[in-house]
Design an enzyme around this catalytic site. Structure first.
Site, PDB file in Angstrom:
ATOM      1  N   TYR A 118      33.243 -10.463  12.540  1.00 29.18           N
ATOM      2  CA  TYR A 118      32.397 -11.541  13.092  1.00 29.18           C
ATOM      3  C   TYR A 118      32.960 -12.939  12.792  1.00 29.18           C
ATOM      4  O   TYR A 118      33.060 -13.791  13.678  1.00 29.18           O
ATOM      5  CB  TYR A 118      30.999 -11.384  12.499  1.00 29.18           C
ATOM      6  CG  TYR A 118      29.980 -12.420  12.906  1.00 29.18           C
ATOM      7  CD1 TYR A 118      29.422 -12.425  14.184  1.00 29.18           C
ATOM      8  CD2 TYR A 118      29.544 -13.388  12.000  1.00 29.18           C
ATOM      9  CE1 TYR A 118      28.459 -13.374  14.537  1.00 29.18           C
ATOM     10  CE2 TYR A 118      28.587 -14.325  12.347  1.00 29.18           C
ATOM     11  CZ  TYR A 118      28.044 -14.317  13.613  1.00 29.18           C
ATOM     12  OH  TYR A 118      27.101 -15.249  13.964  1.00 29.18           O
TER      13      TYR A 118
ATOM     14  N   THR B 297      22.677 -15.914  -3.377  1.00 30.47           N
ATOM     15  CA  THR B 297      21.983 -17.135  -2.914  1.00 30.47           C
ATOM     16  C   THR B 297      22.391 -17.507  -1.488  1.00 30.47           C
ATOM     17  O   THR B 297      23.517 -17.214  -1.051  1.00 30.47           O
ATOM     18  CB  THR B 297      22.303 -18.333  -3.839  1.00 30.47           C
ATOM     19  OG1 THR B 297      23.717 -18.422  -3.990  1.00 30.47           O
ATOM     20  CG2 THR B 297      21.630 -18.176  -5.180  1.00 30.47           C
TER      21      THR B 297
ATOM     22  N   GLU C  84      18.167  -7.580  12.361  1.00 26.39           N
ATOM     23  CA  GLU C  84      17.410  -8.692  11.781  1.00 26.39           C
ATOM     24  C   GLU C  84      18.099  -9.233  10.535  1.00 26.39           C
ATOM     25  O   GLU C  84      18.819  -8.542   9.855  1.00 26.39           O
ATOM     26  CB  GLU C  84      15.979  -8.244  11.447  1.00 26.39           C
ATOM     27  CG  GLU C  84      15.839  -7.221  10.341  1.00 26.39           C
ATOM     28  CD  GLU C  84      16.066  -5.783  10.802  1.00 26.39           C
ATOM     29  OE1 GLU C  84      16.679  -5.577  11.868  1.00 26.39           O
ATOM     30  OE2 GLU C  84      15.660  -4.858  10.072  1.00 26.39           O
ATOM     31  N   LYS C  85      17.829 -10.514  10.270  1.00 24.63           N
ATOM     32  CA  LYS C  85      18.408 -11.161   9.092  1.00 24.63           C
ATOM     33  C   LYS C  85      17.386 -11.164   7.953  1.00 24.63           C
ATOM     34  O   LYS C  85      16.221 -10.819   8.150  1.00 24.63           O
ATOM     35  CB  LYS C  85      18.849 -12.566   9.459  1.00 24.63           C
ATOM     36  CG  LYS C  85      19.884 -12.540  10.568  1.00 24.63           C
ATOM     37  CD  LYS C  85      20.499 -13.873  10.792  1.00 24.63           C
ATOM     38  CE  LYS C  85      21.972 -13.676  11.048  1.00 24.63           C
ATOM     39  NZ  LYS C  85      22.746 -14.869  10.720  1.00 24.63           N
TER      40      LYS C  85
ATOM     41  N   LYS D  10      34.539 -15.980  15.274  1.00 25.50           N
ATOM     42  CA  LYS D  10      33.985 -17.331  15.325  1.00 25.50           C
ATOM     43  C   LYS D  10      35.086 -18.368  15.090  1.00 25.50           C
ATOM     44  O   LYS D  10      35.148 -19.391  15.768  1.00 25.50           O
ATOM     45  CB  LYS D  10      32.875 -17.492  14.281  1.00 25.50           C
ATOM     46  CG  LYS D  10      31.599 -16.686  14.574  1.00 25.50           C
ATOM     47  CD  LYS D  10      30.896 -17.209  15.797  1.00 25.50           C
ATOM     48  CE  LYS D  10      29.542 -16.574  16.031  1.00 25.50           C
ATOM     49  NZ  LYS D  10      29.037 -16.858  17.383  1.00 25.50           N
TER      50      LYS D  10
ATOM     51  N   ARG E 216      26.050 -18.937  -0.871  1.00 26.03           N
ATOM     52  CA  ARG E 216      26.482 -19.773   0.261  1.00 26.03           C
ATOM     53  C   ARG E 216      25.466 -20.884   0.475  1.00 26.03           C
ATOM     54  O   ARG E 216      24.263 -20.631   0.530  1.00 26.03           O
ATOM     55  CB  ARG E 216      26.597 -18.919   1.522  1.00 26.03           C
ATOM     56  CG  ARG E 216      26.876 -19.724   2.773  1.00 26.03           C
ATOM     57  CD  ARG E 216      26.989 -18.841   3.999  1.00 26.03           C
ATOM     58  NE  ARG E 216      28.200 -18.058   3.984  1.00 26.03           N
ATOM     59  CZ  ARG E 216      28.406 -16.998   4.775  1.00 26.03           C
ATOM     60  NH1 ARG E 216      27.465 -16.611   5.617  1.00 26.03           N
ATOM     61  NH2 ARG E 216      29.544 -16.338   4.726  1.00 26.03           N
TER      62      ARG E 216
END
Ligand code: NAD
Length: 325
Positions: A147, A219, A189-190, A151, A284
């Site tokens: 992914y 995090t 879903e996230k 990007k 992140r």
């Protein structure tokens, strides 16, 4: 303006179409999914379903007669999806490539590409007590496999279409977007939607043991979808030609996210940590120095406020599903 939203049947796309209509633009929304699977279908927009934008012909038809293109179409999902579907994620490169080519040929004035914080080099994200990611931290390149590489490549293609062919491209690196009217179950879903679903199920069934992926100390920052749409509109209209973080800088651990949603729901839950589940990077956050400097604005909707609205919506979906049995 006449505007195309590619991926208009998706989560962010649905909210962006509504915003563009509210601003008075003429909007065409295009998506691969059949219309009954779109998150939002706006009567004021031209909505075209079953359009596979990996193919040149559908891209030609989609950009025909439009001034601005927002490319939000991608085969994507949360960590559970992108860690197990790397080739599918990389095939989205065809969407952006064909949309760029056809936009250039159709004299599109501005082209927006939705990139991601997954372009950032893994070496900057190994500690939960993160140093927030600055735009230059994407290089030397070591993005999320699959992914993230797609990007990063597509970002560069946008850059070179601007430099070599004069197409005005704008690139946002979104950091975790959440909100109502988006994927909340099914594997794509996230984390915020998944946690809202698990806690709503706990609240409504009384079974208060929930699974949490990882030890919960990892995090992240999470941006409410209204801030995402606001930042996207501001970026498209701006002169900012380099990729820009659009993300919240309110850092939380996944355990804190669980605490917050449980507090909103008014229940306490027992966590069962699944250490074998996909977790992504350890920490992140978005460094918003550049967006503040260039725009004098940054995403600012508080996590508690956005989560309250998200929880209400997800809870209604869970309740309807439980009622269906
Ligand atoms: P989403 O999955 O809800 O929306 C993407 C839409 O693209 C879907 O409706 C899907 O059907 C459509 N699509 C996929 N393949 C297509 C194809 N071949 N032709 C036409 N349409 C196709 O995802 P989203 O959360 O709304 O994300 C929108 C964009 O923002 C994506 O590019 C995503 O990578 C990027 N992004 C999202 C987040 C986030 O947290 N949601 C974070 C970073 C970047």
């Amino acid at each position: 303006m006449r505007v195309l939203v590619a991926g208009g049947g998706g989560f962010i796309g649905g909210h962006l179409v509504r915003r563009l209509l509210d601003e008075g633009h003429s909007v065409r929304a295009v998506d691969l999914k059949p219309m009954d699977e779109w998150w939002q279908v706006h009567p004021g927009a031209e909505s075209l379903d079953r359009f596979d934008l990996r193919r040149l012909g559908p891209c030609e038809a989609a950009v025909d007669g439009v001034d601005h293109v927002y490319n939000l179409a991608a085969d994507m999902g949360g960590m559970g999806f992108i860690e197990n579907n790397k080739a599918a994620c990389m095939l989205s490169v065809m969407i952006n490539t064909h949309l760029l080519e056809t936009s250039l040929a159709a004299n599109v004035q501005r082209f927006f590409y939705a990139s991601s914080a997954c372009v950032y080099a893994a070496e900057h994200q190994t500690d939960p007590n993160v140093t927030a990611l600055r735009e230059q931290d994407a290089y030397p390149a070591q993005p999320e496999d699959g992914y993230g590489w797609e990007k990063l490549f597509s970002e560069r293609m946008c850059r070179h279409f601007r430099e070599d062919f004069g197409l005005e491209t704008r690139v946002a690196r979104y950091h975790n977007v959440y909100g109502p009217i988006g994927t909340w179950k099914g594997g794509r879903e996230k984390a915020p939607a998944a946690i809202c679903r698990k806690i709503a199920t706990a609240e409504l069934t009384g079974d208060t043991v929930i699974d949490v992926w990882g030890d919960g100390h990892q995090t992240r920052s999470f941006m409410f979808v209204d801030d995402c749409v606001e930042g996207t509109r501001r970026l498209l209209d701006s002169d900012i030609i380099e990729p820009l973080n659009i993300g919240s800088s309110e850092l939380v651990s996944i355990n804190q996210l669980v605490d917050l949603v449980a507090d909103i729901a008014g229940i306490s839950v027992t966590r069962r940590h699944d250490l074998s589940a996909p977790q992504g990077v350890r920490g992140r956050n978005s460094d918003n120095t550049l967006i503040l400097e260039k725009m004098g604005w940054e995403p600012s909707i508080k996590l508690r406020d956005g989560l309250t609205r998200t929880y209400d919506w997800v809870r209604a979906q869970v309740r309807a599903e439980l009622a269906r049995g």
